[in-house]
Design a protein around this motif. Structure first.
Motif, PDB file in Angstrom:
ATOM      1  N   TRP A  50       0.831  -1.220   0.000  1.00 42.31           N
ATOM      2  CA  TRP A  50       0.000   0.000   0.000  1.00 42.31           C
ATOM      3  C   TRP A  50       0.855   1.256   0.000  1.00 42.31           C
ATOM      4  CZ3 TRP A  50      -3.410  -2.664  -1.764  1.00 42.31           C
ATOM      5  CH2 TRP A  50      -4.061  -3.710  -1.117  1.00 42.31           C
ATOM      6  N   PRO A  73       3.992   1.915  -1.151  1.00 40.42           N
ATOM      7  CA  PRO A  73       4.511   2.315  -2.471  1.00 40.42           C
ATOM      8  C   PRO A  73       3.413   2.637  -3.471  1.00 40.42           C
ATOM      9  CG  PRO A  73       5.192   0.069  -1.924  1.00 40.42           C
ATOM     10  CD  PRO A  73       4.512   0.619  -0.723  1.00 40.42           C
ATOM     11  N   ILE A  74       2.322   1.857  -3.460  1.00 38.94           N
ATOM     12  CA  ILE A  74       1.267   2.104  -4.453  1.00 38.94           C
ATOM     13  C   ILE A  74       0.628   3.466  -4.198  1.00 38.94           C
ATOM     14  CG2 ILE A  74      -1.014   1.375  -5.236  1.00 38.94           C
ATOM     15  CD1 ILE A  74      -0.156  -1.505  -4.786  1.00 38.94           C
ATOM     16  N   LEU A  75       0.248   3.709  -2.932  1.00 40.63           N
ATOM     17  CA  LEU A  75      -0.439   4.969  -2.637  1.00 40.63           C
ATOM     18  C   LEU A  75       0.468   6.169  -2.884  1.00 40.63           C
ATOM     19  CD1 LEU A  75      -2.413   3.950   0.553  1.00 40.63           C
ATOM     20  CD2 LEU A  75      -3.354   4.484  -1.679  1.00 40.63           C
ATOM     21  N   SER A  98       2.954   6.293  -4.996  1.00 46.64           N
ATOM     22  CA  SER A  98       3.104   6.472  -6.443  1.00 46.64           C
ATOM     23  C   SER A  98       1.874   7.150  -7.027  1.00 46.64           C
ATOM     24  CB  SER A  98       3.289   5.124  -7.143  1.00 46.64           C
ATOM     25  OG  SER A  98       4.427   4.494  -6.701  1.00 46.64           O
TER      26      SER A  98
END
Lengths: 164, 359
Positions: A30, A32-34, A36
């Motif tokens: 979450w 890294p995804i959020l 990014s």
């Protein structure tokens, strides 16, 4: 009824599994995804904002260019007009000057002519005076004989006077 | 600091209260399953129950008396006997006693030397049942997929357009963030996003895997939903502020209404997670029951007459497919509803703080 009784084993393993998955995904998925996604969104928002800014700048630049152009055009017209005026003025001045020069030359010439005419007349008068005196001298010295002789003499004297 | 420790104390007290109730109930009900010993040819109710309940094996099919199944590990702890770990296969489908335990209708019970149920021994069953095993498989898939997607983000950076599975996950994540997190939690949403996303995908992947024929009904098990509900409850309680508690114990109403309203508000704390628990559980169980019922109809008619069974098969199949498609939708909807309501409740418990931040 058994359906509604939670099994201890499943409770326990679900709890362990949920916590494990939560911490693993939080750290490795979450975050890294959020971040990014957020980075991308702010990037897009920034890009749009800067594009708008550039657009506004372009419009301002265009406006400025147009005013500059209009100004230049006006200036050009002004310059042409001024040049024309100057040229007209120069021609007129030249004409005036030529005319005054002509007048002056004419006046000079007339003055010279008058002077010479006067000089010539004075000369004639002087010569006539001299002649009269000479004739009178001669007449006086010969005032003797007769009247006819006298008259002939005058006549011959008058003949010698060549009025040129 | 003091308010924080008081909050922790409250959380502990409430969660013990909530957890202890069903576990106590489990012990009192344990004596019942003796009456179910009828050996009829076809019992749809029993089959359906077997289908939606937890078990110690993945049972694929039976040929006469031969059961084709995958036995799972049994882990038992008894204060008297210590820890025992063995395969469920050692029971030979409930026909044999092993290490002082035997399987009774799928439940492992301690037995005495004579092979009878010994009630004096307490046993805690931590077995890897089919629900547990399937949940672990589902979560492994989830972790692998999500970490893979996250690595793609890390590798490509934020400026590259998403590709592949990343493309499928990204709208779901942004949906949870923009439709669940932001509207309910306001500025604080970022703090709760990892939790909300984990809950959403945790429920979703278990819902979806539970739809595979022959797989376990994980999200339709009350134990699973209780854990999620209690965790949500804890998160909600840890998000509360003074304003929230003041509203419960001193609601802004005339004095004579307070004795009525305070208990109602107080119960409200518990009804929220309870509703979450029951909603997910009931929805998933109902879906599985309906699907198995439609399949069972073929055999119920078949038991009356062979022609009726064959004749009803297409109708039953059509209904099953229809419900199946609805269940796929429900899998997403229930994951969303659980996450969304959790976010709503968290938002409610933070409401005062939100206001204070604004003024």
């Amino acid at each position: 009824m058994e359906l509604l009784l939670p099994g201890l084993g499943l409770l326990f393993w679900t709890l362990i599994a949920f916590l494990a998955v939560f911490f693993i995904l939080k750290a490795f998925a979450w975050q890294p995804i959020l971040s990014s996604l957020k980075e991308r969104e702010t990037g897009i928002a920034d890009a749009i904002a800067s594009a708008d800014k550039v657009k506004a700048e372009m419009a301002a630049l265009k406006n400025e260019n147009e005013t500059l152009m209009a100004q230049a055009r006006e200036e050009r017209a002004q310059m042409i007009k001024e040049a024309k005026d100057t040229a007209d003025r120069m021609v007129a001045e030249a004409k005036d000057k030529a005319k005054s020069e002509y007048d002056r030359i004419l006046a000079d010439a007339q003055q010279a002519i008058t002077q010479q005419k006067n000089a010539a007349l004075t000369d004639v008068k002087n010569q006539v005076g001299a002649l009269v005196i000479e004739v009178a001298e001669k007449v006086l010295s010969r005032e003797l004989a007769n009247k006819t002789e006298q008259e002939n003499y005058i006549k011959s004297l008058a003949d010698t006077v060549k009025l040129n | 600091m003091v308010s924080r420790s008081i909050k922790s104390l409250l959380v502990l007290a409430f969660s013990v209260f909530l957890l202890s109730a069903p576990v106590v109930a489990q012990h009192t009900e344990e004596a019942a399953p003796a009456a179910h010993a009828e050996a009829s040819a076809f019992d749809p109710a029993k089959l359906i129950m077997e289908h939606i309940m937890d078990a110690h094996e993945f049972h694929f099919f039976s040929l006469g008396e031969k059961h084709i199944s995958l036995p799972l590990p049994v882990i038992l702890y008894s204060p008297q006997r210590g820890l025992s770990v063995f395969s469920y296969g050692k029971f030979h489908h409930g026909h044999e006693v092993y290490e002082g335990y035997k399987s009774e209708e799928g439940h492992i019970v301690p037995v005495n030397a004579a092979g009878e149920h010994d009630a004096s021994i307490t046993v805690y069953d931590f077995s890897l049942t089919r629900n547990v095993v399937q949940m672990l498989i589902a979560l492994t898939i989830l972790v692998v997929l999500m970490v893979g997607v996250a690595n793609k983000y890390k590798k490509n950076g934020a400026k590259v357009a998403p590709s592949g599975f990343q493309n499928a996950v990204e709208p779901v994540i942004t949906f949870v963030r923009d439709e669940v997190g932001k509207p309910n939690l306001g500025h604080a949403y970022e703090k709760y996003m990892p939790y909300l996303l984990t809950v959403f995908f945790f429920i979703l992947i278990n819902n979806l895997l539970g739809l595979i024929p022959g797989s376990a009904n994980v999200t339709g098990n009350i134990a699973f939903t209780i854990v999620l509900g209690v965790i949500s409850f804890l998160v909600i309680l840890f998000s509360t502020n003074k304003h929230f508690w003041a509203h419960i114990f001193n609601p802004p109403v005339p004095g004579f209404v307070k004795p009525i309203l305070v208990p109602v508000e107080f119960l409200g704390i518990f009804t929220k997670p309870f509703a979450l628990i029951v909603r997910l559980f009931a929805n998933m169980v109902a879906g599985h029951i309906v699907i198995t019922c439609f399949v069972m109809l073929i055999f119920i008619f078949g038991a009356m007459s062979k022609v009726a069974g064959w004749g009803f098969a297409p109708v039953s199949l059509a209904f099953t497919i229809f419900i199946y498609l609805i269940e796929i939708l429900v899998a997403f909807i229930q994951a969303f509803i659980f996450t969304n309501l959790t976010a709503v409740f968290i938002g409610q418990s933070r409401e005062g703080a939100h206001d204070e931040a604004h003024h």
